[in-house]
Design an enzyme around this catalytic site. Sequence first.
Site, PDB file in Angstrom:
ATOM      1  CG  PHE A  48      88.928  33.164  51.695  1.00 25.13           C
ATOM      2  CD1 PHE A  48      88.876  31.970  52.504  1.00 25.13           C
ATOM      3  CD2 PHE A  48      88.484  33.137  50.377  1.00 25.13           C
ATOM      4  CE1 PHE A  48      88.536  30.704  51.848  1.00 25.13           C
ATOM      5  CE2 PHE A  48      88.172  31.890  49.656  1.00 25.13           C
ATOM      6  CZ  PHE A  48      88.029  30.722  50.616  1.00 25.13           C
ATOM      7  CB  THR A 102      89.345  46.460  54.600  1.00 27.77           C
ATOM      8  OG1 THR A 102      89.316  45.125  54.124  1.00 27.77           O
ATOM      9  CG2 THR A 102      90.439  47.014  53.724  1.00 27.77           C
ATOM     10  CG  ASP A 145      96.940  51.150  52.314  1.00 29.12           C
ATOM     11  OD1 ASP A 145      97.000  50.464  51.327  1.00 29.12           O
ATOM     12  OD2 ASP A 145      95.796  52.145  52.494  1.00 29.12           O
ATOM     13  CB  THR A 204      90.896  36.806  39.669  1.00 30.63           C
ATOM     14  OG1 THR A 204      89.543  36.181  39.370  1.00 30.63           O
ATOM     15  CG2 THR A 204      91.113  38.062  39.042  1.00 30.63           C
ATOM     16  CG  ASP A 205      88.740  32.503  37.036  1.00 35.44           C
ATOM     17  OD1 ASP A 205      88.471  33.299  37.724  1.00 35.44           O
ATOM     18  OD2 ASP A 205      88.036  31.302  37.092  1.00 35.44           O
ATOM     19  CD  GLU A 206      85.822  37.673  39.100  1.00 37.65           C
ATOM     20  OE1 GLU A 206      85.424  38.795  38.705  1.00 37.65           O
ATOM     21  OE2 GLU A 206      85.363  37.124  40.028  1.00 37.65           O
ATOM     22  CE1 TYR A 240      89.021  41.288  42.676  1.00 40.74           C
ATOM     23  CE2 TYR A 240      87.776  40.036  41.281  1.00 40.74           C
ATOM     24  CZ  TYR A 240      88.684  40.207  42.187  1.00 40.74           C
ATOM     25  OH  TYR A 240      89.766  39.243  42.565  1.00 40.74           O
ATOM     26  CB  SER A 241      87.379  41.391  36.645  1.00 36.87           C
ATOM     27  OG  SER A 241      86.493  42.059  36.031  1.00 36.87           O
ATOM     28  CE  LYS A 287      93.533  40.415  41.589  1.00 39.36           C
ATOM     29  NZ  LYS A 287      94.375  40.748  43.183  1.00 39.36           N
ATOM     30  CE1 TYR A 321      73.000  38.224  44.499  1.00 36.52           C
ATOM     31  CE2 TYR A 321      74.937  38.417  43.114  1.00 36.52           C
ATOM     32  CZ  TYR A 321      74.295  38.345  44.394  1.00 36.52           C
ATOM     33  OH  TYR A 321      74.964  39.255  45.138  1.00 36.52           O
ATOM     34  CG  ASN A 328      76.267  30.659  40.731  1.00 33.45           C
ATOM     35  OD1 ASN A 328      77.225  29.944  40.914  1.00 33.45           O
ATOM     36  ND2 ASN A 328      75.904  31.834  40.199  1.00 33.45           N
ATOM     37  CG  ASP A 354      71.782  37.942  37.100  1.00 38.69           C
ATOM     38  OD1 ASP A 354      72.616  37.760  37.606  1.00 38.69           O
ATOM     39  OD2 ASP A 354      71.603  37.363  35.725  1.00 38.69           O
TER      40      ASP A 354
END
Length: 332
Positions: free
Chosen positions: A12, A36, A58, A121-123, A148-149, A152, A205, A247, A270
């Site tokens: 993206f 992927t 990869d 990311t901000d996460e 995930y976060s 990162k 959610y 959201n 959620d």
Amino acid sequence: MAQLLVTGGAGFIGSNFVHYAHQHTDHYITVLDKLTYAGNRESLAGLPEDRVSFVHGDVADAELVDKLVAGADSVVHYAAETHNDNSLDDPEPFLRTNLIGTFTLLEAVRKYGVRYHHISTDEVYGDLELDDPGRFTEASPYNPSSPYSSTKAGSDLLVRAWMRSYGVAATISNCSNNYGPYQHVEKFIPRQITNVLRGARPKLYGEGLNVRDWIHADDHSSAVLMILENGRIGETYLIGANGEKDNRTVVELILTIMGQPADAYDHVPDRTGHDLRYAIDATKLRDELGWRPRYPDFEQGLAATIEWYRDNESWWAPAKDATEAFYARLGQ
Ligand code: NAD
Ligand code: TDX
């Protein structure tokens, strides 16, 4: 003409960046992407072969990465496993791509003395309370919530260590939630738009009170290019455009713009450990580099994004059924 290696350029934000860099620079761009489930070569359609080339591979493949980095002037690293819901279901690919992949690139840029920009990311900062007046800054402590976060965050820390220990010439950016064309239908905004286009109801959610700080992908790209060209080596820059929305508001906006009743959505269970709120203070980027978003109006950007999905069903339709089968298995 500089040689730019862009990892994850069929995803993206990476593909939006490749289009942006093609338009706004004269760099020669090589995309390295594993294709992927999240990668799509169609997202790079129309770009001329004498400016943009594609390598299927990869970022954790040390031999391939060594060869590509040897011929590059700079690397912008977007490739990652990126979906929180997938990371809760199966964290393993997140460790391999986000940690080992970043390590592999860092070893190559160290060897060849190549300029490196790390997309994050901000996460990594965890979440804020809904009533907290504060926002994340470059000084916020790392406190990631999801598999995930956390990967990162780990990749950011690898970059910081490689800068300090080996003198790698790098910068890091941590951006808030992106929206725009070419976003996979697993993500919140495209999932709801494509549900409505298919006559299905959007899925919220929990109560939908969680807040995300939305930025158009092109504004992310302009900031990254600016940091790559003028950012101070060794620095981290936060990227955000004051786009905080809960959201529920976003789902209601999508329904209204698409001519449906604003309450025509379903509440679903959620997300586990669901971060409450993200918010970015981008003062450093604005003051130091003079960056300004070109798409500050979220409703306008959202309407244009809805139009893009309406016009590009052949791009998203192949992924829609498998995505909804995944969510059905989770009860979401
Ligand atoms: P995406 O999932 O749409 O695309 C990821 C791309 O990386 C895909 O093309 C995929 O094929 C490729 N890829 C995955 N594993 C790979 C590997 N091992 N080797 C080579 N290529 C591989 O992701 P996105 O939303 O475009 O995110 C891109 C980057 O931006 C990520 O680093 C993400 O953490 C970061 N980011 C995303 C957001 C957001 O809102 N989506 C916000 C801030 C930061
Ligand atoms: O169907 C849904 N319903 C829903 O209410 C989906 C898919 C999501 N949500 C909620 C969860 C989040 O509060 O919408 C919000 C946004 O969800 P995602 O699109 O999954 O994004 P998020 O988890 O916030 O993470 C995104 O922004 C930061 C990207 O996916 C990350 O890659 C990026 O680092």
